[in-house]
Design a protein around this motif. Structure first.
Motif, short mmCIF file in Angstrom:
data_model
loop_
_atom_site.label_atom_id
_atom_site.label_comp_id
_atom_site.label_asym_id
_atom_site.label_seq_id
_atom_site.Cartn_x
_atom_site.Cartn_y
_atom_site.Cartn_z
N GLU A 135 0.83 -1.21 0.00
CA GLU A 135 0.00 0.00 0.00
C GLU A 135 0.86 1.26 0.00
N ARG B 130 2.37 1.61 -3.53
CA ARG B 130 1.34 2.03 -4.48
C ARG B 130 1.08 3.53 -4.37
N GLY B 131 0.91 3.98 -3.13
CA GLY B 131 0.65 5.39 -2.92
C GLY B 131 1.78 6.27 -3.42
N GLU C 62 1.78 6.26 -7.43
CA GLU C 62 0.68 7.01 -8.01
C GLU C 62 0.77 8.49 -7.71
N ARG C 63 1.20 8.84 -6.52
CA ARG C 63 1.32 10.25 -6.15
C ARG C 63 2.44 10.93 -6.93
#
Length: 208
Positions: free
Chosen positions: A158, A161-162, A165-166
């Motif tokens: 997680e 992923r964050g 994407e950020r």
């Protein structure tokens, strides 16, 4: 009546030419919107010919995205092969840097958050998950099984992923004069490497 030059190329070759041009136009950086008229002018062919190969823009964009994610998958396979035998941290880093660089190049995050319709955004999300994050999750689970991780693999997934994407939609890379992949490398060192136990399962934690 709309006319165009007749080319001796095969239907398959013409479809590839259409996808090539669509990739250049529709995935170009910047906020400008491109329509099928623009594509027809770029190709020097009628929209009727384009629609004979792809019934609508949605179908064409799906073909464009599938080709791009196929290229990303090949890059990730190559990165995995190049890092075989290296440390767990190096393998994760090679995977993430390869993925981040390719996603940034095609503007996948911008497609997922701003361009196209909801169906295409969902398609981008599904392809990123299948091509990138499932590989990453598998690698984290492997590290957990080998006793290399001090944090749950689900949490690391997680967090990563964050970060991916950020960073792809953030203005920070531009502000700092670097790429999203450069900052992702720093994120890997900052977050992931702090979760890897030095020496893995064979080394006792300090103070035990």
């Amino acid at each position: 009546m709309e006319t165009e030059k007749v080319s001796p190329v095969s239907d398959q070759a013409r479809a590839e030419l259409i996808v090539d041009a669509a990739s250049r136009l529709f995935l170009a950086p910047g906020p400008g919107r491109v329509n099928m008229d623009d594509l027809a002018r770029e190709l020097g062919m009628s929209k009727k010919t384009i629609y004979r190969h792809f019934p609508d823009k949605h179908g064409l964009m799906t073909a464009v995205l599938d080709r791009q994610f196929g290229a990303i998958e090949r890059k990730l396979v190559a990165a995995a092969e190049a890092s075989a035998g290296q440390s767990f941290g190096a393998r994760v880093e090679r995977l993430l840097i390869a993925a981040g660089g390719e996603l940034e190049r095609i503007g996948a995050a911008q497609l997922a958050t701003g361009r196209g319709d909801a169906v295409l955004r969902r398609h981008v999300d599904e392809r990123i998950d299948a091509v990138v994050y499932r590989r990453l999750d598998e690698l984290f689970r492997e590290g957990h099984r080998r006793g290399l991780l001090a944090a749950p693999p689900e949490l690391l997934g997680e967090i990563t992923r964050g970060a991916v994407e950020r960073l792809l939609v953030s203005g920070l890379p531009r502000d700092l004069g670097c790429t999203a992949a450069d900052l992702l490398r720093t994120t890997v060192h900052t977050v992931l490497h702090g979760a890897i136990r030095p020496g893995g399962a064979n080394e006792q934690e300090a103070g035990s």
